[in-house]
Design a protein around this motif. Structure first.
Motif, PDB file in Angstrom:
ATOM      1  N   PHE A 256      -0.003  10.164 -23.218  1.00 41.15           N
ATOM      2  CA  PHE A 256      -0.726  10.552 -22.727  1.00 41.15           C
ATOM      3  C   PHE A 256      -1.419  10.959 -23.553  1.00 41.15           C
ATOM      4  O   PHE A 256      -2.541  11.249 -23.418  1.00 41.15           O
ATOM      5  CB  PHE A 256       0.295  11.875 -22.486  1.00 41.15           C
TER       6      PHE A 256
ATOM      7  N   GLU B 136      -4.511   8.430 -23.884  1.00 38.41           N
ATOM      8  CA  GLU B 136      -6.003   8.941 -21.965  1.00 38.41           C
ATOM      9  C   GLU B 136      -6.167  10.467 -22.211  1.00 38.41           C
ATOM     10  O   GLU B 136      -6.833  10.535 -21.369  1.00 38.41           O
ATOM     11  CB  GLU B 136      -4.521   8.377 -21.575  1.00 38.41           C
ATOM     12  N   GLY B 137      -5.655  10.915 -22.677  1.00 38.54           N
ATOM     13  CA  GLY B 137      -6.339  12.339 -21.971  1.00 38.54           C
ATOM     14  C   GLY B 137      -6.983  12.883 -23.035  1.00 38.54           C
ATOM     15  O   GLY B 137      -7.841  13.551 -22.076  1.00 38.54           O
TER      16      GLY B 137
ATOM     17  N   TYR C 255     -10.036  10.706 -21.074  1.00 37.27           N
ATOM     18  CA  TYR C 255     -10.287  11.691 -20.059  1.00 37.27           C
ATOM     19  C   TYR C 255     -11.414  12.613 -20.787  1.00 37.27           C
ATOM     20  O   TYR C 255     -12.104  13.089 -19.376  1.00 37.27           O
ATOM     21  CB  TYR C 255      -9.143  11.984 -19.551  1.00 37.27           C
TER      22      TYR C 255
ATOM     23  N   PHE D  73     -13.335  17.146 -12.714  1.00 41.64           N
ATOM     24  CA  PHE D  73     -12.175  18.346 -12.146  1.00 41.64           C
ATOM     25  C   PHE D  73     -11.183  17.453 -12.654  1.00 41.64           C
ATOM     26  O   PHE D  73      -9.957  17.618 -12.906  1.00 41.64           O
ATOM     27  CB  PHE D  73     -12.461  18.780 -10.310  1.00 41.64           C
ATOM     28  N   ARG D  74     -11.470  16.400 -11.875  1.00 43.44           N
ATOM     29  CA  ARG D  74     -10.416  15.060 -12.157  1.00 43.44           C
ATOM     30  C   ARG D  74      -9.742  15.238 -13.341  1.00 43.44           C
ATOM     31  O   ARG D  74      -7.934  15.226 -13.144  1.00 43.44           O
ATOM     32  CB  ARG D  74     -10.448  13.281 -11.649  1.00 43.44           C
TER      33      ARG D  74
ATOM     34  N   HIS E 296      -7.124  17.764 -14.087  1.00 41.58           N
ATOM     35  CA  HIS E 296      -6.383  18.158 -12.782  1.00 41.58           C
ATOM     36  C   HIS E 296      -5.012  16.865 -13.693  1.00 41.58           C
ATOM     37  O   HIS E 296      -4.137  17.152 -13.126  1.00 41.58           O
ATOM     38  CB  HIS E 296      -6.608  17.385 -11.878  1.00 41.58           C
ATOM     39  N   SER E 297      -5.954  15.625 -13.983  1.00 36.99           N
ATOM     40  CA  SER E 297      -4.922  14.785 -14.343  1.00 36.99           C
ATOM     41  C   SER E 297      -3.911  14.945 -15.473  1.00 36.99           C
ATOM     42  O   SER E 297      -3.098  14.578 -15.453  1.00 36.99           O
ATOM     43  CB  SER E 297      -5.012  13.248 -14.684  1.00 36.99           C
ATOM     44  N   ILE E 298      -4.789  15.492 -16.709  1.00 34.58           N
ATOM     45  CA  ILE E 298      -4.055  16.503 -17.690  1.00 34.58           C
ATOM     46  C   ILE E 298      -3.018  17.316 -17.121  1.00 34.58           C
ATOM     47  O   ILE E 298      -1.963  16.880 -17.572  1.00 34.58           O
ATOM     48  CB  ILE E 298      -5.055  16.990 -19.092  1.00 34.58           C
ATOM     49  N   LYS E 299      -3.301  17.987 -16.614  1.00 41.75           N
ATOM     50  CA  LYS E 299      -2.328  19.146 -15.712  1.00 41.75           C
ATOM     51  C   LYS E 299      -0.707  18.778 -15.773  1.00 41.75           C
ATOM     52  O   LYS E 299       0.322  18.629 -16.017  1.00 41.75           O
ATOM     53  CB  LYS E 299      -2.746  20.186 -14.440  1.00 41.75           C
ATOM     54  N   GLY E 300      -1.319  17.287 -14.679  1.00 38.84           N
ATOM     55  CA  GLY E 300      -0.222  16.740 -13.775  1.00 38.84           C
ATOM     56  C   GLY E 300       0.744  16.229 -14.806  1.00 38.84           C
ATOM     57  O   GLY E 300       1.426  16.666 -14.444  1.00 38.84           O
ATOM     58  N   VAL E 301       0.184  15.535 -16.246  1.00 34.33           N
ATOM     59  CA  VAL E 301       1.798  14.779 -16.600  1.00 34.33           C
ATOM     60  C   VAL E 301       2.162  15.863 -17.657  1.00 34.33           C
ATOM     61  O   VAL E 301       3.066  15.619 -17.935  1.00 34.33           O
ATOM     62  CB  VAL E 301       0.512  13.436 -17.523  1.00 34.33           C
TER      63      VAL E 301
ATOM     64  N   ARG F 275      -0.325  22.486 -19.715  1.00 30.99           N
ATOM     65  CA  ARG F 275      -0.639  22.454 -18.685  1.00 30.99           C
ATOM     66  C   ARG F 275      -1.664  22.990 -17.583  1.00 30.99           C
ATOM     67  O   ARG F 275      -2.692  23.810 -17.019  1.00 30.99           O
ATOM     68  CB  ARG F 275       0.894  22.246 -17.616  1.00 30.99           C
TER      69      ARG F 275
ATOM     70  N   GLU G  95      -9.060  24.161 -14.077  1.00 30.84           N
ATOM     71  CA  GLU G  95      -9.129  22.553 -12.391  1.00 30.84           C
ATOM     72  C   GLU G  95      -9.415  23.984 -11.471  1.00 30.84           C
ATOM     73  O   GLU G  95     -10.013  23.535 -11.005  1.00 30.84           O
ATOM     74  CB  GLU G  95      -7.317  22.274 -12.931  1.00 30.84           C
TER      75      GLU G  95
ATOM     76  N   ARG H 100     -16.492  23.414  -6.509  1.00 35.81           N
ATOM     77  CA  ARG H 100     -16.682  22.069  -5.677  1.00 35.81           C
ATOM     78  C   ARG H 100     -16.282  23.210  -3.784  1.00 35.81           C
ATOM     79  O   ARG H 100     -17.545  22.216  -3.331  1.00 35.81           O
ATOM     80  CB  ARG H 100     -15.019  21.580  -5.350  1.00 35.81           C
TER      81      ARG H 100
ATOM     82  N   ASP I 285      -1.770   5.718  -9.137  1.00 35.64           N
ATOM     83  CA  ASP I 285      -2.839   7.283  -9.606  1.00 35.64           C
ATOM     84  C   ASP I 285      -3.673   6.534 -10.629  1.00 35.64           C
ATOM     85  O   ASP I 285      -3.486   5.664 -11.424  1.00 35.64           O
ATOM     86  CB  ASP I 285      -1.726   7.644 -10.285  1.00 35.64           C
ATOM     87  N   ASP I 286      -5.095   7.239 -10.941  1.00 33.69           N
ATOM     88  CA  ASP I 286      -5.833   7.246 -11.409  1.00 33.69           C
ATOM     89  C   ASP I 286      -5.511   7.319 -13.297  1.00 33.69           C
ATOM     90  O   ASP I 286      -6.495   6.570 -14.036  1.00 33.69           O
ATOM     91  CB  ASP I 286      -7.137   7.810 -11.135  1.00 33.69           C
ATOM     92  N   PHE I 287      -4.359   7.928 -13.750  1.00 30.12           N
ATOM     93  CA  PHE I 287      -3.934   8.204 -14.416  1.00 30.12           C
ATOM     94  C   PHE I 287      -2.847   7.204 -15.550  1.00 30.12           C
ATOM     95  O   PHE I 287      -1.883   7.655 -14.462  1.00 30.12           O
ATOM     96  CB  PHE I 287      -3.832   9.755 -14.946  1.00 30.12           C
TER      97      PHE I 287
ATOM     98  N   THR J 287      -0.966   7.474 -17.382  1.00 36.37           N
ATOM     99  CA  THR J 287       0.232   8.031 -18.287  1.00 36.37           C
ATOM    100  C   THR J 287       1.147   8.389 -16.739  1.00 36.37           C
ATOM    101  O   THR J 287       2.100   8.379 -16.462  1.00 36.37           O
ATOM    102  CB  THR J 287      -0.115   8.989 -19.187  1.00 36.37           C
ATOM    103  N   MET J 288       0.336   9.069 -16.030  1.00 30.68           N
ATOM    104  CA  MET J 288       0.898   9.501 -14.483  1.00 30.68           C
ATOM    105  C   MET J 288       2.038   8.047 -14.131  1.00 30.68           C
ATOM    106  O   MET J 288       3.061   8.534 -13.196  1.00 30.68           O
ATOM    107  CB  MET J 288       0.028   9.583 -13.737  1.00 30.68           C
TER     108      MET J 288
ATOM    109  N   VAL K 173       5.099   7.724 -15.601  1.00 28.38           N
ATOM    110  CA  VAL K 173       6.009   8.820 -15.509  1.00 28.38           C
ATOM    111  C   VAL K 173       6.965   8.320 -13.971  1.00 28.38           C
ATOM    112  O   VAL K 173       7.986   8.220 -14.594  1.00 28.38           O
ATOM    113  CB  VAL K 173       5.658   9.961 -15.067  1.00 28.38           C
TER     114      VAL K 173
ATOM    115  N   ASP L 186      -1.026   9.125  -5.578  1.00 27.62           N
ATOM    116  CA  ASP L 186      -1.933  10.398  -6.046  1.00 27.62           C
ATOM    117  C   ASP L 186      -2.396  11.204  -4.895  1.00 27.62           C
ATOM    118  O   ASP L 186      -3.299   9.743  -4.209  1.00 27.62           O
ATOM    119  CB  ASP L 186      -1.911  10.398  -7.367  1.00 27.62           C
TER     120      ASP L 186
ATOM    121  N   ASN M  86      -5.832  13.148  -5.669  1.00 30.43           N
ATOM    122  CA  ASN M  86      -6.535  13.503  -6.018  1.00 30.43           C
ATOM    123  C   ASN M  86      -7.167  11.807  -6.766  1.00 30.43           C
ATOM    124  O   ASN M  86      -6.536  11.908  -7.930  1.00 30.43           O
ATOM    125  CB  ASN M  86      -7.047  14.455  -7.632  1.00 30.43           C
TER     126      ASN M  86
ATOM    127  N   LYS N 268       3.537  18.164  -7.650  1.00 30.22           N
ATOM    128  CA  LYS N 268       4.268  17.848  -9.274  1.00 30.22           C
ATOM    129  C   LYS N 268       4.667  19.108  -9.832  1.00 30.22           C
ATOM    130  O   LYS N 268       3.525  20.203  -9.907  1.00 30.22           O
ATOM    131  CB  LYS N 268       2.651  17.485  -9.913  1.00 30.22           C
TER     132      LYS N 268
END
Lengths: 758, 128
Positions: A181, A184-185, A188, A213-214, A217-222, A232, A239, A246, B13-15, B17-18, B21, B58, B60, B110
């Motif tokens: 995380f 990758e975070g 991103y 946005f993405r 969004h992805s960081i929040k998700g993980v 988060r 986000e 948007r 998923d594009d992430f 790490t996700m 998970v 996912d 998005n 999630k």
């Protein structure tokens, strides 16, 4: 026709319902029913069977609650749904047979409303049904706001004095994921900056908003899975903000860009801290004020009033949480009664309620807000149009002034008016041009960030110093110079600054320095990028240029000439392709971009001491300083920036080596002669250089002599594009209307050189 | 009904790490046969070239979002009956309804636990 199609749709639903497994509507079935109901609503609407439409709308609303699993009494819900279908069949049948329906659907509608807890009024017309749906959406929006409020309050309590506590404990099984995380975070977040730039240049493009946005969004998700609640929640706030962008609820502004940048920085810092913690590195407590950042997000979300009233100091203090509303009221009363009346700030300090520092901060905020209110936002297109039109006005005014009738008139009043017109026009031009000027600060800030990020990647320590941040530059140019600047900053960090070991060996401080400087010189803005690195390696440049066949010999090349070789296409001295440089773009691209803006690059480099790249551009792209020259009966404009020298050569300095080019000896340099009249096919007044005038001009990386008949003067001209069909004409970069009303072509030296070589 | 623990699951998923998970959670429930895709476009390619029994995607994503992938899957005669579980960030009614209308078998919000995921998968497969 008639009601058959509607009946078919309803009957289809009835049979689907009959064949449902178990007493439950699952997600797939709900999806199917929702689509069927949509068709029923459409058909019933077209046939004006309002009762069916109402029932179908209610069922559809009911299903929406089913899919989010918020129907408590599932059994009753299932029954009600079946009843609804039967009711629609009944109404449909009645319409088919009698053209109407006398029954009452109110009872049914109420039973559905009871299930969903939502007020559904039996609709007689479609309009009411729509209003209902709107109300529904609104209600939802409200709950969404509540949720936001909750997270915020939650997060605030987490912000302790030692900065946000990121994670309580790290569970061993999650450690691996946590590492992924972090890597990758951070990747991103790095993308965000690039995309922000795109967004700034193209604010209408939703792709860019999505791209920013993405990552959040992805960081929040993980982060949610890893129990990183602070991260988060904060990612969620950013986000949300972007989601509103948007949906066009929030517009793209510099405030938005800044808060996203700062927000991304904060996230980055939090994730980096996580990384250090994980690696067991001793870390400082985070100095991030998430509460302040959240306030800014909120402000942007509310579309911070551009022309609103300036807040009072007291209000600002309440907002900052220094004092409460009640205290403010009391203190205001005290301040008013004092003799002479005191200011609220003074009273608060005197009473020991607020510290002088807090009051000073509030005052500063107030001043900032006041500055904000003095601005309005204008569409850049309108501004461009205005500046163009003013340019035209200036020319028209000059034409009138030089009109022979005006010149020879004896009416003093007219002469006075005309000269006043000129005065006003030039003032107008100055003011309108200044409208589009912005401080270069923001561009420099981005460069500073870039240096910071790049130096980390390159394993070097590099500091940044900026100078002349307030120097103003045409807003349209900031976009154009961004890429060349990025490239040069990259070069400075990647190739310019030497490695820490080499620096220590050379007796320099371990930490390198990149300086960014901006200032005005003449009609130009100069931007300098210097580094205190190893300097350009002349020998290597020469060797490379010879290897690549860019030059035949190094003979007679000055230092400047050698440095300029790096601007040739296909030249790159980087020994290895690194992550930052060597992306297939060389300095030739920088040169092209700079020349497009009619700018120049100069290089100054001392081995072991560093290099300075100085870019100079005309202040605005719409107007250039030009030298008006005459050849025969034609007038041409040569950009002043390209001119080195004007002279009438002696006959002896002219050489004509047979088989080679004609040259003129200009202060010891033999420069090729270009006869303009030959290129343009016109009859000149003079053919011998010693009777005519020589204009020494710079091309891309060479200098030649242009032969003209006469120099008519210097003038600021507004550039007119030649239009699509003439765009590719070599040797000419545009046209301009001269002060006397005639049209002149603006010459492009490099193009002329190429033409002369054919 | 027992769910085939060897079924091939595609996690989209594009992430990265996700994806990991979700993979970890799936492994906890006992699913081992997992393949991945980083967006809708590459997922669709995988779906067309391999036998996939179940898609977890996912919403998005760049290039092709989860909802676009779902629509493409449902519009394809060979793929339209592949069970599809959508991973969403919020249980916003409007969003969920869009996915449901597009033919999703279920959705999961999630962050979720292995138990929740397992429950959702059971719900999907008991109906098939």
């Amino acid at each position: 026709m008639g009601y058959d199609s509607l009946m078919n749709l309803i009957d289809g639903m009835a049979s689907d319902f009959l064949f449902l497994d178990g007493q439950e509507i699952d997600i797939s079935a709900a999806g199917k029913f929702l689509n069927e109901l949509e068709n029923v609503i459409k058909e019933a609407g077209a046939l004006k069977v309002e009762q069916v439409k109402s029932v179908a709308t209610a069922l559809s609303g009911f299903l929406e609650y089913v899919v989010i699993d918020s129907i408590e009494d599932k059994e009753a819900g299932f029954d009600a749904f079946g009843k609804g279908i039967t009711l629609m069949q009944e109404i449909g049948d009645s319409f088919k047979n009698t053209g109407g329906y006398e029954g009452d659907i109110k009872g049914f509608m109420e039973s559905v409303a009871a299930l969903t807890g939502e007020q559904i009024v039996a609709a007689e017309t479609g309009v009411v049904a729509e209003a209902e749906m709107e109300a529904e959406v609104e209600a939802e929006a409200e709950t969404a706001v509540e949720v936001e409020g909750e997270t915020e309050a939650g997060a605030e309590t987490e912000v302790s004095e030692e900065g946000p506590q990121l994670i309580e404990t790290i569970e061993v099984q999650d450690e691996d994921l946590l590492r992924d995380f972090i890597v990758e975070g951070l990747e991103y977040i790095d993308e965000i900056e690039v995309n922000l730039l795109n967004l700034e240049q193209d604010p209408e493009n939703l792709d860019h908003v999505n791209a920013i946005f993405r990552p959040f969004h992805s960081i929040k998700g993980v982060a949610g899975f890893l129990n990183l609640e602070v991260i988060r929640d904060f990612a969620h706030d950013l986000e949300n903000l972007l989601d509103r962008v948007r949906n066009s609820e929030v517009s793209v502004s510099s405030q938005l860009i800044n808060i996203i940048l700062d927000g991304a920085d904060a996230l980055k810092a939090m994730i980096t801290k996580l990384k250090d913690d994980l690696e067991g590195k001793p870390t400082e407590p985070l100095e991030i004020d998430l509460t302040a950042l959240r306030k800014r997000i909120e402000k942007v979300e509310q579309g911070a009033p551009e022309t609103g009233e300036v807040k009072k100091v007291g209000e600002i203090l309440v907002e900052d949480g220094v004092i409460t509303d009640e205290v403010l009221k009391e203190e205001l009363e005290i301040a008013r009664k004092a003799d002479p009346p005191k200011k609220i700030g003074e009273t608060l300090i005197a009473e020991g309620i607020a510290t002088p520092k807090q009051v000073a901060q509030a005052l500063r905020k107030q001043t900032e807000q006041a500055a904000d209110t003095a601005q309005i936002r204008v569409n850049i297109k309108k501004l461009d149009d205005l500046i163009d039109m003013v340019g035209e006005l200036v020319i028209t005014q000059a034409m009138i002034r030089q009109n022979s009738f005006i010149l020879s008139n004896s009416d003093r009043k007219l002469s006075g008016d005309v000269s006043q017109l000129s005065g006003i026009t030039s003032e107008l031009q100055r003011t309108s041009t200044s409208l589009r000027m912005v401080p270069i600060k923001q561009t420099f800030q981005r460069m500073s960030r870039l240096v910071r990020d790049l130096s980390k990647d390159a394993g070097k320590q590099v500091g940044v110093v900026t100078e002349g941040d307030d120097t103003e530059i045409d807003r349209n140019m900031t976009e154009e110079i961004y890429n060349p600047l990025v490239h040069m900053v990259r070069n400075a960090v990647d190739h310019g600054i030497d490695s820490p070991e080499d620096r220590i060996k050379a007796g320099k401080p371990e930490k390198g320095l990149v300086q960014l400087k901006a200032f005005h010189r003449g009609g130009n803005i100069v931007i300098e990028i210097s580094d205190d690195g190893k300097g350009l390696d002349k020998d290597r440049i020469l060797q490379k240029a010879l290897e690549k066949g860019l030059i035949d010999s190094s003979h007679g090349l000055s230092d400047q000439d050698i440095f300029k070789l790096i601007f040739l296409p296909g030249f790159s001295t980087a020994a290895k392709v690194t992550d930052v440089s060597g992306r297939g773009v060389g300095m030739d691209v920088v040169r092209q971009a700079v020349e497009k803006l009619r700018g120049k690059i100069e290089i100054d480099s001392v081995p072991g001491k560093g290099s300075t790249f100085a870019l100079s551009f005309p202040l605005t792209m719409a107007i250039i300083d030009g030298m008006i020259v005459r050849v025969g009966d034609e007038k041409y404009i040569i950009p002043t920036t390209a001119i080195r020298q004007l002279l009438r050569p002696l006959q002896e300095s002219y050489n004509n080596v047979v088989g080679k080019a004609e040259t003129i000896n200009v202060m010891g340099n033999l420069l090729p002669l270009v006869r303009l009249y030959e290129i343009f096919g016109i009859e000149p007044e003079h053919k011998d250089p010693w009777e005519a005038i020589i204009v020494v001009v710079d091309g891309e990386n060479r200098t030649k002599c242009l032969l003209v008949d006469e120099i008519l003067g210097e003038e600021e001209v507004v550039i007119k594009s030649l239009g699509e069909s003439l765009k590719s004409t070599k040797g000419v970069s545009g046209g301009a209307i001269l002060g006397d009303g005639n049209v002149g072509l603006i010459l492009d030296p490099e193009g002329l050189f190429e033409l002369s070589e054919r | 009904m027992d769910i085939d623990k060897n079924m091939k699951i595609l996690v989209v998923d594009d992430f990265a790490t996700m994806r990991k998970v979700i993979k970890n959670l799936l492994k906890q429930i006992g699913f081992e046969n997992i393949t991945e895709a980083e967006d809708g476009t590459s997922a669709l390619r995988t779906l067309k070239s391999q036998e996939i029994d179940f898609v977890i995607s996912d919403w998005n994503m760049p290039n092709m979002s989860g909802i676009e992938l779902l629509k493409a899957v449902r519009a394809d005669d060979d793929l339209k009956s592949v069970p599809f579980l959508m991973v969403t960030a919020e249980a916003l009614k409007e969003n969920v309804v869009i996915a449901v209308k597009a033919g999703v078998n279920n959705y999961v919000v999630k962050p979720f636990t292995a138990e929740v995921l397992s429950e959702k998968i059971e719900k999907i497969f008991e109906k098939l």
